[in-house]
Every structure is written in C-alpha cells, then in structure tokens.
Motif scaffolding. Sequence first.
Motif, PDB file in Angstrom:
ATOM      1  N   GLU A 183      15.779  32.424 -29.441  1.00 45.03           N
ATOM      2  CA  GLU A 183      14.358  32.139 -29.651  1.00 45.03           C
ATOM      3  C   GLU A 183      13.590  32.090 -28.336  1.00 45.03           C
ATOM      4  O   GLU A 183      12.469  32.592 -28.248  1.00 45.03           O
ATOM      5  N   SER A 184      14.151  31.468 -27.318  1.00 43.69           N
ATOM      6  CA  SER A 184      13.514  31.417 -26.001  1.00 43.69           C
ATOM      7  C   SER A 184      14.548  30.995 -24.966  1.00 43.69           C
ATOM      8  O   SER A 184      15.599  30.441 -25.303  1.00 43.69           O
ATOM      9  N   PHE A 185      14.212  31.263 -23.699  1.00 41.85           N
ATOM     10  CA  PHE A 185      15.145  31.013 -22.610  1.00 41.85           C
ATOM     11  C   PHE A 185      14.427  30.329 -21.456  1.00 41.85           C
ATOM     12  O   PHE A 185      13.250  30.577 -21.204  1.00 41.85           O
ATOM     13  N   ALA A 186      15.141  29.472 -20.736  1.00 43.44           N
ATOM     14  CA  ALA A 186      14.597  28.890 -19.516  1.00 43.44           C
ATOM     15  C   ALA A 186      14.394  30.021 -18.503  1.00 43.44           C
ATOM     16  O   ALA A 186      15.241  30.906 -18.364  1.00 43.44           O
ATOM     17  N   GLU A 187      13.289  29.966 -17.778  1.00 46.21           N
ATOM     18  CA  GLU A 187      12.898  31.082 -16.919  1.00 46.21           C
ATOM     19  C   GLU A 187      13.925  31.377 -15.821  1.00 46.21           C
ATOM     20  O   GLU A 187      14.280  32.535 -15.586  1.00 46.21           O
TER      21      GLU A 187
END
Length: 212
Positions: free
Chosen positions: A114-118
């Motif tokens: 869904e999303s990732f730490a930059e």
Amino acid sequence: MSGPAGEDARDADGVAVPAIRRIAGTGVPVRGDDIDTDQILPARFLKAVTFDDMGEYAFYDQRRDADGELNDHPLNEYQGANVLAVNENFGCGSSREHAPQGLMRWGVEAIVGESFAEIFQDNCKSLGIATLAVDHEDAVALQDFIEANPDAGIEVDVRAETVRYDGTTVEGEVPDAMREALLEGIWDTTAVMRTNLDRAKAVHDDLPYADD
C-alpha cells in the motif's frame, strides 16, 4: 529480470548492471501496517561486518517462537518466493540499509504494498528491488491470492507499473526515480560512480581543499 543482452549498462570493468523491467516468480504475503526496519532486521545484527548473512536475519525474531524454533511466519512457509506482498507504511523507522539488504539476500526482488517509507524505498532502489504501491483493496487481494495459491505465478512490470496474477492486472505506482533507474540499469550507484571515475577525479582535482 534483466533486459536483453547488449542493453544493460556496464561499469568501468565491463561488468553488466542489469536493466530491471519485469520481475516474475511467486509471492510471500507479510500482513500488517507500519512494519518497521527493526522488525525486518533487528538492530543487534547491525554490527555484522558485511551484509553476507543478512538474509538469515530477515524478520529474525518474528520467524521464531519463544523457544527460538522456527514458526509459521510467511518467510518460513514461502521459501523461494521473490515478490513480497505487504500493507501500509512498510519499512518505516530507522534508515538502516540492512533491512532491504536482508530482504534481498533472502530472495526478494520486488515488493508490492500500500505504501512505503521513503528512505526504505530509496534503499530498495539502490539494490535493484522494485517497489510498487497499490490500493489497499488490491494489496489485500494479492495477499489473499498468494495464501490460497502459493505456487501461482506473479509478475511485476516496472515499465507498465502493474502487477499481474491469475489473469488479473492491477495498476500501481513505481516512483519516477526508481522506475528510471531500474529501466536504464543505473540503480547500482556504486557501478555508476565507477563508470564515471574520470569525471569524478577531474572534479576532485579542481577542488581547492582536496588533497592529492
């Protein structure tokens, strides 16, 4: 998966740096939001001199029970998989490169979530690991599919920014910088530096504060 022969970038020694366009294989689902880098690679293993054994340390504590025996964690159950299916904010926490190093050395070549730490995502890019961000429902559906069909094929297409499985094509997003680096075979920053040694030396020689 690297590009056709002759299309890969090469470092100063002529070693090929593969252009990564598609990653095909099987999946491993790791459920949960906010899985941080300390869970992925516990801090006590950061003292290792090299990254060589990091694959053994990936999710080390989660993969063991109170007696230290291997449990039913997905990384124990889905040996040989190379597409990791995760949820929201994967790789948050400290910026340690050891986390993606551990995943890569375990066998992960692409991560769909869904999303990732930059910073984690940028570290993945430098190792040639593609990350594809998809909607919540699509991430969960992929995890459900893998659990029901552990041997089924999955393909992540970096150029098209999609993941395909069981006749389903899911659209996602690969960060522009990652997509360009993987497709052009310039994701290995060490190799890029080696390719440009003459230019780097010229800049160094022009700096008034640089030693000879």
